[in-house]
Write a protein that holds these residues in place. Structure first.
Motif, PDB file in Angstrom:
ATOM      1  N   ARG A  11       0.855  -1.183   0.000  1.00  0.00           N
ATOM      2  CA  ARG A  11       0.000   0.000   0.000  1.00  0.00           C
ATOM      3  C   ARG A  11       0.891   1.233   0.000  1.00  0.00           C
ATOM      4  N   ILE A  12       0.715   2.068  -1.007  1.00  0.00           N
ATOM      5  CA  ILE A  12       1.447   3.333  -1.052  1.00  0.00           C
ATOM      6  C   ILE A  12       0.495   4.405  -0.529  1.00  0.00           C
ATOM      7  N   GLU A  13       0.872   5.036   0.565  1.00  0.00           N
ATOM      8  CA  GLU A  13       0.009   6.049   1.175  1.00  0.00           C
ATOM      9  C   GLU A  13       0.111   7.372   0.431  1.00  0.00           C
ATOM     10  N   GLY A 123      -2.752   0.016  -8.987  1.00  0.00           N
ATOM     11  CA  GLY A 123      -4.054   0.670  -9.174  1.00  0.00           C
ATOM     12  C   GLY A 123      -4.001   1.852 -10.133  1.00  0.00           C
ATOM     13  N   ARG A 124      -2.952   2.660 -10.043  1.00  0.00           N
ATOM     14  CA  ARG A 124      -2.821   3.834 -10.896  1.00  0.00           C
ATOM     15  C   ARG A 124      -1.880   3.608 -12.083  1.00  0.00           C
ATOM     16  N   GLY A 125      -1.480   2.381 -12.308  1.00  0.00           N
ATOM     17  CA  GLY A 125      -0.505   2.150 -13.372  1.00  0.00           C
ATOM     18  C   GLY A 125       0.820   2.797 -13.004  1.00  0.00           C
ATOM     19  N   LEU A 126       1.605   3.177 -13.996  1.00  0.00           N
ATOM     20  CA  LEU A 126       2.912   3.782 -13.734  1.00  0.00           C
ATOM     21  C   LEU A 126       2.802   5.223 -13.268  1.00  0.00           C
ATOM     22  N   GLU A 150      -1.996   7.963  -3.423  1.00  0.00           N
ATOM     23  CA  GLU A 150      -2.322   6.712  -2.757  1.00  0.00           C
ATOM     24  C   GLU A 150      -2.689   5.671  -3.813  1.00  0.00           C
ATOM     25  N   THR A 151      -2.135   4.484  -3.668  1.00  0.00           N
ATOM     26  CA  THR A 151      -2.464   3.396  -4.590  1.00  0.00           C
ATOM     27  C   THR A 151      -2.068   2.066  -3.966  1.00  0.00           C
ATOM     28  N   THR A 152      -2.538   0.998  -4.558  1.00  0.00           N
ATOM     29  CA  THR A 152      -2.218  -0.347  -4.093  1.00  0.00           C
ATOM     30  C   THR A 152      -1.453  -1.076  -5.189  1.00  0.00           C
ATOM     31  N   VAL A 153      -0.414  -1.785  -4.790  1.00  0.00           N
ATOM     32  CA  VAL A 153       0.395  -2.577  -5.711  1.00  0.00           C
ATOM     33  C   VAL A 153       0.206  -4.039  -5.334  1.00  0.00           C
ATOM     34  N   ASP A 154      -0.233  -4.851  -6.281  1.00  0.00           N
ATOM     35  CA  ASP A 154      -0.385  -6.284  -6.056  1.00  0.00           C
ATOM     36  C   ASP A 154       0.629  -7.020  -6.916  1.00  0.00           C
ATOM     37  N   VAL A 155       1.365  -7.917  -6.282  1.00  0.00           N
ATOM     38  CA  VAL A 155       2.386  -8.693  -6.979  1.00  0.00           C
ATOM     39  C   VAL A 155       1.979 -10.159  -6.940  1.00  0.00           C
TER      40      VAL A 155
END
Length: 164
Positions: A11-13, A123-126, A150-155
Motif C-alpha cells: 500500500r502506497i500512502e 491501481g494507478r498504473g505507472l 495513494e495506490t495499491t500494488v499487487d504482486v
C-alpha cells in the motif's frame, strides 16, 4: 524472494516517498527477464513510461522486448502521444531493445508482466507520482524523493495464477 510466495500487497500512502520504480520492481527484475508487457489504458505521463524503460535498460535484467498496450489519447493529444512513443521506441532501439506499441479502445486493467513469471498490478498504473512543485524541486529527477498518490500494488507469480 521465493516464487512460492504468490501474492504480496504493497500500500502506497498519499504523499509517501521512497517508491521509485527501481525500489518497487528491483526484486522481480532478475537476469532472466528479457521480455516485458505493460498494459495500461492511460499511459499519459510519458516521462514516467520513459523512466520505467530506463530502469529496464539499466539491468540487471537483459530486456530485449517491451510490449506496450494502451489506448489512444483523446483528441489533439493523440499525435503528440504517438510521436513521443515513437521517439522512445527509436531511443530504445539504440540499446538493442524493441518496443512494440499497440492500441486498444477496450483495454481497462493495468498490469506489468515479466517473462520470469512475475506480474505487478498497480491501481494507478505507472502514473502514481504527484507532479513535482517545479522543474528545480527535490523529486523532479529522483523519483524515490517524489511524493506519490495513494495506490495499491499487487504482486503475483503466474505459477500461482489461473490461466484464463
Amino acid at each position: 524472494l521465493s516464487d512460492g510466495k504468490y501474492h504480496k500487497q504493497i500500500r502506497i500512502e498519499e504523499n509517501a516517498t521512497g517508491f521509485g520504480y527501481e525500489k518497487l520492481f528491483h526484486e522481480y527484475l532478475t537476469e532472466i527477464v528479457s521480455e516485458v508487457w505493460v498494459e495500461d489504458p492511460y499511459i499519459r505521463q510519458l516521462y514516467n513510461f520513459l523512466r520505467f524503460c530506463e530502469m529496464l535498460v539499466k539491468g540487471p535484467c537483459k530486456v530485449k522486448t517491451i510490449h506496450l498496450l494502451t489506448s489512444y489519447d483523446a483528441g489533439s493529444g493523440r499525435s503528440q502521444q504517438i510521436s513521443v512513443l515513437e521517439e522512445i521506441k527509436q531511443s530504445l532501439s539504440n540499446y538493442g531493445v524493441t518496443l512494440n506499441i499497440d492500441f486498444s479502445s477496450s483495454i481497462h486493467d493495468r498490469e506489468i508482466r515479466f517473462n520470469n513469471g512475475w506480474m505487478i498490478k498497480i491501481g494507478r498504473g505507472l502514473d502514481y507520482f504527484k507532479k513535482p512543485q517545479g522543474h528545480f524541486s527535490i523529486g523532479y529527477c529522483d523519483f524515490d524523493l517524489r511524493p506519490c498518490h495513494e495506490t495499491t500494488v499487487d504482486v503475483f507469480h503466474t505459477k500461482h495464477t489461473k490461466k484464463m
